[in-house]
Write a protein that holds these residues in place. Structure first.
Motif, short mmCIF file in Angstrom:
data_model
loop_
_atom_site.label_atom_id
_atom_site.label_comp_id
_atom_site.label_asym_id
_atom_site.label_seq_id
_atom_site.Cartn_x
_atom_site.Cartn_y
_atom_site.Cartn_z
N HIS A 65 0.83 -1.20 0.00
CA HIS A 65 0.00 0.00 0.00
C HIS A 65 0.87 1.25 0.00
CE1 HIS A 65 -3.25 2.67 1.01
NE2 HIS A 65 -2.62 3.07 2.08
N ASP A 66 0.56 2.17 -0.92
CA ASP A 66 1.30 3.43 -0.95
C ASP A 66 0.57 4.46 -0.11
OD1 ASP A 66 1.73 2.62 -4.33
OD2 ASP A 66 3.28 2.58 -2.77
N TYR A 67 1.13 4.72 1.05
CA TYR A 67 0.52 5.70 1.94
C TYR A 67 0.80 7.10 1.43
CZ TYR A 67 -0.42 7.91 6.45
OH TYR A 67 -0.90 8.67 7.47
N LYS A 68 -0.25 7.91 1.39
CA LYS A 68 -0.13 9.31 0.92
C LYS A 68 0.50 9.34 -0.47
CE LYS A 68 0.01 11.59 5.35
NZ LYS A 68 0.69 12.45 6.29
N GLU A 69 -0.13 8.59 -1.36
CA GLU A 69 0.40 8.48 -2.71
C GLU A 69 0.33 9.82 -3.42
OE1 GLU A 69 -1.69 5.62 -4.90
OE2 GLU A 69 -0.27 5.51 -6.54
N GLY A 70 1.37 10.14 -4.10
CA GLY A 70 1.38 11.38 -4.88
C GLY A 70 1.88 12.57 -4.10
N THR A 71 2.02 12.42 -2.80
CA THR A 71 2.54 13.53 -2.02
C THR A 71 4.02 13.27 -1.72
OG1 THR A 71 2.11 12.49 0.11
CG2 THR A 71 0.29 13.69 -0.90
N PRO A 72 4.72 14.29 -1.29
CA PRO A 72 6.14 14.10 -0.99
C PRO A 72 6.38 13.13 0.16
CG PRO A 72 5.55 16.42 -0.91
CD PRO A 72 4.32 15.69 -1.26
N GLU A 73 5.36 12.93 1.02
CA GLU A 73 5.56 12.03 2.15
C GLU A 73 5.17 10.60 1.82
OE1 GLU A 73 3.91 15.93 3.96
OE2 GLU A 73 2.69 14.12 4.03
N GLU A 74 5.11 10.30 0.54
CA GLU A 74 4.65 8.96 0.15
C GLU A 74 5.54 7.88 0.74
OE1 GLU A 74 4.11 8.36 -3.98
OE2 GLU A 74 4.25 6.19 -3.83
N ARG A 100 -6.61 7.06 4.65
CA ARG A 100 -5.80 5.91 5.04
C ARG A 100 -6.15 4.68 4.22
NH1 ARG A 100 -2.21 4.04 8.22
NH2 ARG A 100 -2.31 1.90 8.95
N PHE A 101 -7.44 4.48 4.01
CA PHE A 101 -7.82 3.33 3.21
C PHE A 101 -8.05 3.80 1.79
CE2 PHE A 101 -9.56 -0.60 2.05
CZ PHE A 101 -9.25 -1.47 3.07
N ASN A 102 -7.28 3.35 0.88
CA ASN A 102 -7.28 3.89 -0.48
C ASN A 102 -8.35 3.23 -1.33
OD1 ASN A 102 -6.68 5.04 -2.87
ND2 ASN A 102 -4.50 4.59 -2.80
N PHE A 103 -9.49 3.87 -1.46
CA PHE A 103 -10.59 3.27 -2.21
C PHE A 103 -10.28 3.17 -3.69
CE2 PHE A 103 -13.16 2.87 1.25
CZ PHE A 103 -13.40 4.05 1.91
N LYS A 104 -9.47 4.04 -4.18
CA LYS A 104 -9.22 4.10 -5.62
C LYS A 104 -8.70 2.76 -6.13
CE LYS A 104 -5.84 6.56 -6.84
NZ LYS A 104 -4.81 7.47 -7.36
N SER A 105 -7.82 2.15 -5.37
CA SER A 105 -7.19 0.93 -5.85
C SER A 105 -8.13 -0.26 -5.84
CB SER A 105 -5.96 0.61 -5.02
OG SER A 105 -6.35 0.54 -3.66
N LEU A 106 -9.36 -0.09 -5.34
CA LEU A 106 -10.27 -1.22 -5.30
C LEU A 106 -11.10 -1.35 -6.56
CD1 LEU A 106 -11.56 -1.12 -1.66
CD2 LEU A 106 -10.06 -2.78 -2.67
#
Lengths: 416, 210
Positions: free
Chosen positions: B48-57, B201-207
């Motif tokens: 899981h990519d936490y905070k995807e797309g942000t610098p804190e990924e 936190r829970f990335n719905f997009k990837s579902l």
């Protein structure tokens, strides 16, 4: 699970639990299955109730006779027509090819069942020649043979298993450190599984990011691609996957072993309490009685033996339900749950009917007449002898089986 | 690989509610073809990519521990199961929307996982001693998932939604309804937000898959 003591509360509890858990586990949706099972169970229990009424003298004898007849007809109807037909129907429904004409195939299955059921009467001397073809004795005699065989098999096993279980709990000394060691092994195995799965997930992700999908080999170019690049990648993956499968199997075994050890430890602790000591004593008494029964046939007191046989039957019914439930969990899935519940109903019904047949042997003389009257002129002696033969065969095979299993057990615990 | 942090999430619920199917869906991106009864615990891993797309990924491995069994089973199984409940970062509670008992048992499941279950083993009884206060200071985030919504006939759906509204209230959670097309498993989620300010936190997009 207090051991083999006749704690009625536990027995009823366990039976209800086994039935409730079984039905809710697999979410049997078809109401007809639930209804058929409940009807079989209800009428089977009513038969025992009628025996008790017979002894107590409750209700007038003509109404008792009427209810006996009614009950018997319904039970035979269910066991010979309804349940086998529905078993055939649900088995056929699960098979895709036959799904269209499942009614037709279900009828065919039922006729096959009836043929073999009828043929069952040939090798056994269970009827005298003056009976007609369509008499109730024909049906009961066959149901009786199947059920009596089942009962004898279970009683034989139970008679051997009961003293063995008692001895084994006192010979095995389970300490907390044994359990902790096993739990540590279990968690280590889980960690190994997790790390391997992480590798698989990461590898798959990298492969996906590189634009390759190992699962699809479409067309000519797909084949070329998969041959030239990352051939080792997919081989690696399947290797790790095999290791994961083996580790998962190991984790399941370790889990079950730990549960077993915990249960043993709890039993040992329970046996040190007052309640436990009381049941221990009863257990010894029963064990001796069971061993005695293997070698003797005549009872010295009809009344006491009737109660004891009644208790043995109730506890073996409990054992039957629990064993059957465990067995079916191992082989069942969501699709086959209907069939399983129906097979369970069939076995239970036949078992109960034969209990009534056999109970006649242990009943005091004055009560035997009603059973003989209702069930017609069956050759009861045959059933008693058949029970004894199968009982002996089952007991001896159980001794052999337990001896072999026991020999393997010390090696398992050495690995700890 | 060792540099990625470890996140352990328990998946609890009665037998047959769809835990194994859910875990398989989340980790393998596929529907589970032949579900069978889980013995012990089965683990699967999701990257899981936490905070995807942000610098804190940051990339995490989420371990989903699918623990099998029922709440009312013998104490030997319960105490063995307890070894899986150590150092848990989150709990997913799964219940079957067509089966009321599985929703009621969620209370006992959560208590068991948080090591506060003191009730004796026995036949499953409907819960009468649930204390809402126990979840007020709970540091472990809970996610409630209701399955098999598509198997409920249309006229009963509003009743089911009312029932789950009560359930999410009891767990002090917010409710989000989400449908995932093309899969047999229609889910909707109830979030408990204590301890986390980050809604993503829970990335719905990837579902969503084709």
């Amino acid at each position: 699970m207090n051991g083999y003591g006749p704690d009625l509360h536990t027995i009823v509890d366990d039976i209800i639990k086994a039935l409730t858990v079984h039905v809710s586990f697999f979410q049997v949706r078809q109401y007809v299955v639930q209804v058929v099972f409940s009807v079989t169970f209800a009428f089977s229990c009513t038969m025992f109730e009628l025996i008790i009424f017979e002894i107590l003298g409750a209700l007038s004898s003509s109404s008792r006779y009427f209810h006996w007849k009614l009950n018997l007809y319904v039970i035979l109807l269910v066991l010979i027509f309804v349940v086998p037909f529905y078993i055939g129907y649900f088995v056929v429904s699960n098979i895709r090819l036959l799904h269209r004409q499942r009614l037709l195939f279900a009828c065919m299955v039922w006729f096959t069942f009836m043929y073999f059921f009828w043929k069952l009467g040939d090798p056994f001397p269970i009827l005298s020649p003056k009976h007609g073809i369509l008499s109730i004795e024909q049906l009961i005699s066959r149901v009786g043979v199947i059920g009596v065989t089942l009962m004898a098999l279970l009683s034989g096993f139970g008679a051997v298993n009961c003293p063995y279980t008692y001895m084994s709990y006192f010979l095995r000394n389970v300490t907390d450190s044994d359990i902790l060691a096993l739990e540590r092994r279990l968690l280590q195995t889980m960690d190994m599984i997790v790390s391997k799965k992480k590798r698989i997930a990461m590898t798959r992700r990298q492969m996906y990011q590189r634009g390759e999908d190992q699962n699809r080999q479409t067309g000519f170019w797909g084949m070329i691609k998969s041959v030239t690049s990352t051939q080792t990648g997919s081989e690696n993956l399947s290797l790790i996957q095999q290791e994961v499968d083996a580790l998962e199997e190991l984790s399941r075994q370790l889990f079950l072993e730990t549960v077993d050890l915990q249960a043993t430890k709890e039993r040992i602790e329970y046996s040190k309490t007052f309640q436990g000591k009381y049941f221990n004593f009863l257990g010894y008494f029963f064990s001796i009685y069971c061993v005695w029964k293997i070698f003797m046939v005549k009872f010295w007191s009809q009344h006491i033996s009737f109660i004891l046989v009644g208790i043995i039957i109730v506890t073996s019914i409990r054992g039957l339900l629990i064993t059957l439930t465990k067995f079916f969990y191992a082989i069942s899935s969501n699709k086959s749950s209907n069939v399983i519940v129906l097979v369970l109903a069939q076995i239970m019904g036949m078992y109960f009917v034969s209990s009534v047949l056999l109970m006649r042997m242990s009943m005091p003389l004055e009560y035997r007449s009603i059973v003989s009257e209702v069930l017609g002129e069956l050759q009861f002696n045959f059933y008693h002898r058949w029970f004894d033969v199968i009982f002996l065969v089952s007991a001896l095979s159980s001794i052999l089986f337990l001896y072999l299993a026991h020999k393997q057990a010390p090696e398992k615990h050495m690995a700890l | 690989m060792a540099s990625l942090d470890r996140v352990k999430v328990l998946v609890l619920g009665d037998s047959g509610v769809g835990k194994s199917s859910l875990v398989h869906l989340l980790c393998q991106n596929q529907v589970l073809g032949n579900p069978s009864w889980t013995v012990g615990c089965s683990v699967d891993v999701r990257v899981h990519d936490y905070k995807e797309g942000t610098p804190e990924e940051k990339t995490y491995y989420t371990e989903l521990w699918d623990v099998g069994g029922s709440v009312g089973c013998v104490s030997s199984v319960k105490s063995t199961r307890a070894v899986f409940y150590n150092s848990v970062n989150g709990i997913i509670l799964v219940h079957d929307l067509t089966n009321k008992k599985s929703s009621q048992n969620l209370y006992r499941w959560s208590l068991e996982a948080l090591n506060r279950d003191s009730s004796p083993t026995g036949v499953i009884v409907s819960n009468g001693d649930y204390d809402r206060e126990q979840f007020a200071e709970n540091p472990v985030p809970l996610l409630l998932i209701g399955t098999k919504f598509d198997q409920i006939p249309d006229n009963k759906r509003s009743d089911v939604l009312t029932r789950t509204a009560f359930l999410s209230e009891d767990f002090n959670a917010e409710e989000i309804n989400l449908t995932i097309p093309h899969f047999d498993l229609l889910l909707f989620f109830t979030f408990q937000m204590t301890g986390f300010t980050d809604r993503k936190r829970f990335n719905f997009k990837s579902l969503h898959y084709d």
